[in-house]
Design an enzyme around this catalytic site. Structure first.
Site, short mmCIF file in Angstrom:
data_model
loop_
_atom_site.label_atom_id
_atom_site.label_comp_id
_atom_site.label_asym_id
_atom_site.label_seq_id
_atom_site.Cartn_x
_atom_site.Cartn_y
_atom_site.Cartn_z
N GLU A 111 0.84 -1.20 0.00
CA GLU A 111 0.00 0.00 0.00
C GLU A 111 0.88 1.26 0.00
OE1 GLU A 111 -3.75 1.70 2.72
OE2 GLU A 111 -2.54 -0.02 3.40
N LYS B 276 -9.18 2.84 -2.48
CA LYS B 276 -9.49 2.07 -1.27
C LYS B 276 -10.89 2.39 -0.78
CE LYS B 276 -7.34 0.96 3.22
NZ LYS B 276 -6.12 1.19 4.05
N CYS C 6 -5.57 -3.32 1.77
CA CYS C 6 -5.39 -3.47 3.22
C CYS C 6 -6.69 -3.67 3.99
CB CYS C 6 -4.60 -2.28 3.76
SG CYS C 6 -3.93 -2.58 5.43
N SER D 41 0.03 -3.35 7.11
CA SER D 41 -0.48 -3.86 8.38
C SER D 41 0.66 -3.95 9.38
CB SER D 41 -1.10 -5.25 8.16
OG SER D 41 -1.71 -5.71 9.33
N GLY E 245 -14.54 -60.30 7.78
CA GLY E 245 -13.49 -61.19 7.30
C GLY E 245 -12.13 -60.58 7.61
N SER F 254 -8.19 -60.86 7.14
CA SER F 254 -7.19 -61.50 6.29
C SER F 254 -5.77 -61.32 6.79
CB SER F 254 -7.28 -60.92 4.88
OG SER F 254 -6.89 -59.54 4.88
N ASN G 174 -26.44 -63.97 8.63
CA ASN G 174 -27.84 -64.36 8.73
C ASN G 174 -28.08 -65.25 9.94
OD1 ASN G 174 -28.31 -64.64 5.12
ND2 ASN G 174 -28.51 -62.88 6.48
#
Length: 646
Positions: A46, A115, A170, A197, A353, A355, A454
């Site tokens: 700025e 601005k 800004c 800033s 399952g 593995s 089941n």
């Protein structure tokens, strides 16, 4: 812009307050450097021509005229340059003095942006010197030898190759409704912020969050330049912040409190931003009614393109600093999904399952966490090992050890006899190790799990992961099917990290050793007999390719809709050997597996079209009811042809 990327820079020059000649030299030096690097747009802080901290000197006619003269010299300096420069200047408009950004290219002022929001609290007194754009009536002025229309109407600048960008200054971004909201809604894909800033304890972290969030909210690239060394330190200090964000991620930042000029350069992926906007219906709806004045920039010479920004080879993997929290969050999503299904069905039994591989291990861990959360006995988790022709001692022993350490119910059912009988029934030669030989085993295992569930009144929990679904590396109506798939949104590369997280942080002793050995075990469906030493002979990644490559392709293909040429370019950068987290691959290898990924992805859609339910975990999902809807008979010719042309 090339390959969807535009190269931008945030520059912080050294400053001498009210010394326009010195400040101009510093700006020109950084512009020349940026032009040499192929930067297409550069932004400065700025009021960078005068310095931000001139205070009441802004009322001095000499300073204002010298600033204008410096701009004229900068126009002459940039006359033969392609780069677009955005600088901060004070501009007189009748009775008003405006804090402005000037957009310059090839010796011309393309536009001036005043601005909007002027801070006038605490250490800031901008309204003492400047007026807001809201006070401005449309006015034509002559500045630095150029006729300029000064208005409060949002301005969107459009590069020769179609990239749209806007500018705010800004305090604008700190406002409840920043101008960048309107600019983005009107079509701006990148926002440049010229800032001043000052530094306060804790403010920098807030600033980073603010800019990241603004870029995410507006789905833009956000390039921020804030003044640094040389500004007055009479009452405050300016640390110099150069930050580049892209849709919520900070992709580059500079050194704070540097005593030297600096320039941060990065490549913003505009193609990614455009894809994100098109895919976001909320964004599309929000932009209705927003307008801006569009200003076209001038043609620029194309430079040879080189991808310079960092490309993460493991896009599904959280940052190491967030790994623990991310893994816990993923588990929580899986657990909540399964818990709801159990409560809804009234089931207190699940069948899994086991593995001895990664996927079933993660699914089992999810079941254990779910049962613990619901206050159910772990004995309601029935883990079933089903040794077959290719099962090795290593995976079998790990499966048994894991179930022992977690305290679940165990069953072992050897499938060899039943599969042999099945071969006799369908007249298949057991010595022919083809797809029938392999899939018969997978379907036998699924039948056992389904029938057992089941019998016990439970649910079969699926173990297949996102990577397997993308490649179709599952037997249709075999391990492809379950009653709830807890891993369906988790890629193979992430599963390793999640299992390791549990091993390192949640268990010890035998359980930890078992989990770590599972991680180190080669990935395999174990459908082909082991070798003469009893080791795994069928390694998945030898057959379908490295999962780290496929997961990389999957993420970028689905998340951003990238074409094969861009996937190839990104993969070459990501797997160039610079990362210790992944292997390095040459161009031919990447191209080979990219083609295989695309071929399989298209050909295997029929399996994804009938997936069981399962929870979405990340931003990429293949659920046919949610994120991915694709015809089963879509043709892959276009994609494969492009790969062949690479």
């Amino acid at each position: 812009m090339q390959n969807g990327f535009i190269k931008v820079a945030s520059a912080i020059p050294s400053v001498k307050v009210a010394n326009c000649q010195y400040n101009l030299q510093q700006i020109e030096s950084l512009v020349a450097t940026a032009e040499g690097k192929g930067v297409e747009i550069i932004v400065f802080p700025e009021l960078s021509v005068t310095g931000y901290t001139c205070q009441d000197l802004f009322r001095q006619q000499l300073l204002l005229e010298q600033a204008e003269l410096s701009v004229m010299k900068l126009l002459d300096f940039t006359r033969s340059l392609d780069i677009i420069c955005i600088i901060g200047i004070p501009v007189i408009s009748g009775d008003l003095l405006l804090n402005c950004a000037a957009v310059i290219q090839k010796g011309s002022i393309l536009g001036v942006v005043p601005k909007t929001f002027l801070p006038n609290y605490n250490e800031f007194y901008e309204k003492r010197w400047f007026a807001s754009s809201q006070d401005l009536k449309p006015t034509e002025i002559r500045y630095a030898g150029t006729k300029i229309q000064l208005t409060a109407t949002p301005k969107v600048f459009r590069t020769y190759d179609g990239v749209c960008f806007g500018v705010e200054i800004c305090e604008d971004v700190w406002a409840p409704v920043p101008p960048s909201n309107n600019l983005a809604m009107a079509g701006a894909e990148i926002i440049f912020n010229l800032s001043a800033s000052d530094e306060l304890i804790g403010k920098h972290a807030y600033l980073e969050t603010l800019l990241s969030q603004q870029s995410a909210r507006t789905i833009t690239g956000y390039v921020y330049s804030s003044c640094g060394f040389g500004e007055s330190t009479q009452d405050v200090v300016y640390g110099g912040n150069a930050i580049i964000c892209e849709n919520g991620q900070m992709i580059e930042s500079g050194e704070r409190f540097s005593l030297k000029p600096q320039m941060v350069v990065s490549q913003i992926d505009v193609e990614k931003l455009r894809n994100e906007r098109r895919a976001n219906s909320t964004y599309s709806n929000a932009q209705r009614g927003f307008i801006a004045d569009f200003i076209d920039t001038m043609p620029a010479e194309q430079h040879d393109f080189k991808l310079e920004r960092y490309i993460d080879p493991l896009p599904f993997i959280p940052d190491s600093s967030d790994m623990g929290d991310s893994c816990s969050e993923i588990f929580s999503i899986q657990v909540m999904g399964l818990a709801k299904r159990l409560v809804h069905t009234g089931c207190k039994t699940v069948v899994v399952g086991i593995s001895g591989g990664l996927d079933s291990t993660l699914a089992l861990l999810v079941c254990v966490k779910t049962f613990d959360k619901l206050g159910l006995s772990r004995k309601g988790i029935v883990g079933v090992t089903m040794p077959g022709f290719g099962t090795t001692d290593r995976t079998h022993d790990n499966a048994v050890s894991l179930m022992d350490s977690l305290g679940i119910t165990q069953k072992e059912i050897n499938i060899s006899a039943s599969v042999k009988q099945h071969f006799l029934d369908i007249e298949h030669d057991i010595n022919v190790h083809d797809v029938t030989y392999e899939n018969s085993q997978a379907r036998e295992r699924t039948q056992i799990l389904m029938d057992l569930s089941n019998k016990l009144g439970g649910l079969v929990i699926g173990t297949g992961d996102l990577s397997e679904l993308a490649l179709g590396w599952a037997t249709y109506n075999g391990d492809h099917m379950s009653m709830y798939g807890v891993n369906c949104s988790i890629p193979k590369t992430l599963i390793k990290y999640m299992v390791r997280h549990v091993a390192v942080n949640e268990v010890d002793g035998t359980a930890r050793e078992t989990l770590l050995d599972i991680i180190d075990t080669p990935i395999s469906p174990e459908l082909i007999p082991a070798d003469e030493n009893g080791n795994i002979a069928q390694k998945t990644e030898d057959l379908v390719g490295p999962y780290e490559l496929h997961d990389f392709f999957l993420y970028h293909f689905l998340r951003f809709g990238y074409r094969p040429a861009k996937l190839f370019m990104l993969a070459k950068k990501a797997f160039d050997g610079s990362s210790e987290a992944v292997a390095a691959y040459d161009d031919d290898t990447i191209k080979h597996w990219l083609r295989e990924f695309l071929r399989r992805f298209f050909n295997q859609q029929f399996k994804r079209s009938c997936l069981p339910d399962g929870p979405k975990v990340g931003s990429v999902s293949l659920s046919p009811r949610g994120d991915w809807r694709m015809p089963t008979d879509a043709d892959s010719t276009l994609w494969l042809q492009e790969v062949d042309m690479l």
